[in-house]
Design a protein around this motif. Structure first.
Motif, PDB file in Angstrom:
ATOM      1  N   ASN B  77       0.824  -1.208   0.000  1.00 18.70           N
ATOM      2  CA  ASN B  77       0.000   0.000   0.000  1.00 18.70           C
ATOM      3  C   ASN B  77       0.854   1.252   0.000  1.00 18.70           C
ATOM      4  O   ASN B  77       0.632   2.176  -0.784  1.00 18.70           O
ATOM      5  CB  ASN B  77      -0.891   0.019   1.247  1.00 18.70           C
ATOM      6  N   GLU B  78       1.839   1.254   0.897  1.00 17.65           N
ATOM      7  CA  GLU B  78       2.701   2.423   1.018  1.00 17.65           C
ATOM      8  C   GLU B  78       3.428   2.710  -0.279  1.00 17.65           C
ATOM      9  O   GLU B  78       3.503   3.863  -0.720  1.00 17.65           O
ATOM     10  CB  GLU B  78       3.715   2.216   2.148  1.00 17.65           C
ATOM     11  N   SER B  79       3.946   1.653  -0.921  1.00 18.09           N
ATOM     12  CA  SER B  79       4.689   1.884  -2.154  1.00 18.09           C
ATOM     13  C   SER B  79       3.759   2.333  -3.277  1.00 18.09           C
ATOM     14  O   SER B  79       4.146   3.119  -4.143  1.00 18.09           O
ATOM     15  CB  SER B  79       5.493   0.651  -2.548  1.00 18.09           C
ATOM     16  N   ALA B  80       2.507   1.852  -3.235  1.00 23.51           N
ATOM     17  CA  ALA B  80       1.538   2.290  -4.245  1.00 23.51           C
ATOM     18  C   ALA B  80       1.234   3.774  -4.078  1.00 23.51           C
ATOM     19  O   ALA B  80       1.183   4.528  -5.061  1.00 23.51           O
ATOM     20  CB  ALA B  80       0.254   1.474  -4.125  1.00 23.51           C
ATOM     21  N   ILE B  81       1.083   4.197  -2.816  1.00 23.46           N
ATOM     22  CA  ILE B  81       0.817   5.613  -2.548  1.00 23.46           C
ATOM     23  C   ILE B  81       2.011   6.467  -2.976  1.00 23.46           C
ATOM     24  O   ILE B  81       1.856   7.515  -3.616  1.00 23.46           O
ATOM     25  CB  ILE B  81       0.516   5.829  -1.047  1.00 23.46           C
ATOM     26  N   ALA B  82       3.210   5.976  -2.651  1.00 27.42           N
ATOM     27  CA  ALA B  82       4.423   6.709  -3.015  1.00 27.42           C
ATOM     28  C   ALA B  82       4.530   6.837  -4.531  1.00 27.42           C
ATOM     29  O   ALA B  82       4.870   7.911  -5.046  1.00 27.42           O
ATOM     30  CB  ALA B  82       5.640   5.990  -2.453  1.00 27.42           C
ATOM     31  N   ALA B  83       4.209   5.759  -5.247  1.00 28.36           N
ATOM     32  CA  ALA B  83       4.281   5.789  -6.714  1.00 28.36           C
ATOM     33  C   ALA B  83       3.266   6.778  -7.273  1.00 28.36           C
ATOM     34  O   ALA B  83       3.566   7.551  -8.194  1.00 28.36           O
ATOM     35  CB  ALA B  83       4.026   4.395  -7.276  1.00 28.36           C
ATOM     36  N   ALA B  84       2.073   6.790  -6.688  1.00 27.36           N
ATOM     37  CA  ALA B  84       1.037   7.712  -7.147  1.00 27.36           C
ATOM     38  C   ALA B  84       1.474   9.163  -6.926  1.00 27.36           C
ATOM     39  O   ALA B  84       1.268  10.030  -7.780  1.00 27.36           O
ATOM     40  CB  ALA B  84      -0.266   7.439  -6.415  1.00 27.36           C
ATOM     41  N   GLN B  85       2.096   9.398  -5.765  1.00 28.52           N
ATOM     42  CA  GLN B  85       2.566  10.750  -5.462  1.00 28.52           C
ATOM     43  C   GLN B  85       3.663  11.177  -6.430  1.00 28.52           C
ATOM     44  O   GLN B  85       3.717  12.321  -6.867  1.00 28.52           O
ATOM     45  CB  GLN B  85       3.079  10.812  -4.036  1.00 28.52           C
ATOM     46  N   LYS B  86       4.526  10.224  -6.768  1.00 27.34           N
ATOM     47  CA  LYS B  86       5.623  10.507  -7.688  1.00 27.34           C
ATOM     48  C   LYS B  86       5.056  10.910  -9.045  1.00 27.34           C
ATOM     49  O   LYS B  86       5.481  11.900  -9.644  1.00 27.34           O
ATOM     50  CB  LYS B  86       6.498   9.268  -7.827  1.00 27.34           C
ATOM     51  N   VAL B  87       4.090  10.129  -9.530  1.00 29.41           N
ATOM     52  CA  VAL B  87       3.457  10.434 -10.816  1.00 29.41           C
ATOM     53  C   VAL B  87       2.821  11.824 -10.766  1.00 29.41           C
ATOM     54  O   VAL B  87       2.958  12.622 -11.698  1.00 29.41           O
ATOM     55  CB  VAL B  87       2.389   9.362 -11.155  1.00 29.41           C
ATOM     56  N   GLY B  88       2.144  12.116  -9.641  1.00 24.69           N
ATOM     57  CA  GLY B  88       1.504  13.418  -9.490  1.00 24.69           C
ATOM     58  C   GLY B  88       2.504  14.553  -9.532  1.00 24.69           C
ATOM     59  O   GLY B  88       2.280  15.566 -10.198  1.00 24.69           O
ATOM     60  N   SER B  89       3.661  14.380  -8.863  1.00 23.36           N
ATOM     61  CA  SER B  89       4.638  15.459  -8.805  1.00 23.36           C
ATOM     62  C   SER B  89       5.335  15.650 -10.150  1.00 23.36           C
ATOM     63  O   SER B  89       5.724  16.752 -10.502  1.00 23.36           O
ATOM     64  CB  SER B  89       5.662  15.180  -7.700  1.00 23.36           C
ATOM     65  N   VAL B  90       5.442  14.563 -10.925  1.00 20.30           N
ATOM     66  CA  VAL B  90       6.079  14.675 -12.241  1.00 20.30           C
ATOM     67  C   VAL B  90       5.163  15.426 -13.204  1.00 20.30           C
ATOM     68  O   VAL B  90       5.597  16.294 -13.948  1.00 20.30           O
ATOM     69  CB  VAL B  90       6.407  13.273 -12.807  1.00 20.30           C
ATOM     70  N   SER B  91       3.866  15.093 -13.152  1.00 17.41           N
ATOM     71  CA  SER B  91       2.948  15.701 -14.113  1.00 17.41           C
ATOM     72  C   SER B  91       2.667  17.162 -13.780  1.00 17.41           C
ATOM     73  O   SER B  91       2.175  17.901 -14.614  1.00 17.41           O
ATOM     74  CB  SER B  91       1.631  14.917 -14.144  1.00 17.41           C
ATOM     75  N   ARG B  92       2.975  17.565 -12.528  1.00 16.09           N
ATOM     76  CA  ARG B  92       2.687  18.939 -12.137  1.00 16.09           C
ATOM     77  C   ARG B  92       3.573  19.964 -12.804  1.00 16.09           C
ATOM     78  O   ARG B  92       4.724  19.711 -13.089  1.00 16.09           O
ATOM     79  CB  ARG B  92       2.837  19.083 -10.605  1.00 16.09           C
TER      80      ARG B  92
END
Lengths: 96, 92
Positions: B77-92
């Motif tokens: 779960n934690e790694s999934a959340i971290a990956a989602a956050q990473k994707v979000g910060s890249v697209s920003r």
């Protein structure tokens, strides 16, 4: 328009329930498999031995690892398959 | 949309079903592993002890497995959340 999101919600719920069912099935299979592999059928003691405990920990870690790897590979293969079918259908005129 | 009482009932039914299923599985497993002698119709004390140990050990094994599984799920779960956050910060 108002019906569409509700339908999606219902579908999402169905998908979620299916996922939970699948997880619990996987869990039961893992338990059965690791029990078979790690606990010898001699029950002189009701306690888990040290070797048995370590075996169980590793068995679970490996089982979950393999589960993940197979899932990835399976998704990849089925996506390839879908792609192939789509291209075949696109290349050939529809038979009817 | 289920009213909360019916979903509670469902939960209770599910856990009862789980209990019955594990009861049957445990009986089969421990009987298969512990009872081999059919020269008498009475359960020997060694057979009884073996079956009870088998049951207790299985429960302990289940506890350990569920603990490890929960740990695995938490990390996933934690790694999934971290990956989602990473994707979000890249697209920003």
């Amino acid at each position: 328009m108002a019906q569409l999101p509700q339908l999606d919600m219902q579908k999402m719920q169905m998908v979620q329930e299916l996922e939970i069912e699948m997880m619990s099935d996987m869990y039961n299979r893992m338990t059965q498999s690791c029990h078979k592999k790690c606990i010898p059928p001699k029950y002189k003691d009701a306690e888990l031995g040290k070797g048995e405990s370590v075996c169980l920990d590793r068995c679970i870690a490996k089982y979950l690892d393999i589960h993940e790897r197979i899932g990835k590979k399976l998704t990849q293969l089925s996506m390839q398959d879908e792609d192939f079918v789509k291209r075949m259908q696109g290349g050939e005129p529809p038979k009817s | 949309m289920n009213p909360p009482t019916s979903s509670d009932d469902n939960d209770q039914m599910r856990s009862f079903k789980d209990f019955l299923a594990s009861y049957n599985k445990l009986s089969e497993l421990c009987f298969t592993d512990c009872v081999w002698d059919f020269t008498s119709r009475n359960v020997k004390s060694t057979e009884e002890q073996c079956s009870l140990n088998c049951m207790e050990k299985y429960m302990k094994m289940n506890q350990r497995i569920s603990q490890r599984f929960q740990e695995y799920q938490m990390i996933a779960n934690e790694s999934a959340i971290a990956a989602a956050q990473k994707v979000g910060s890249v697209s920003r």
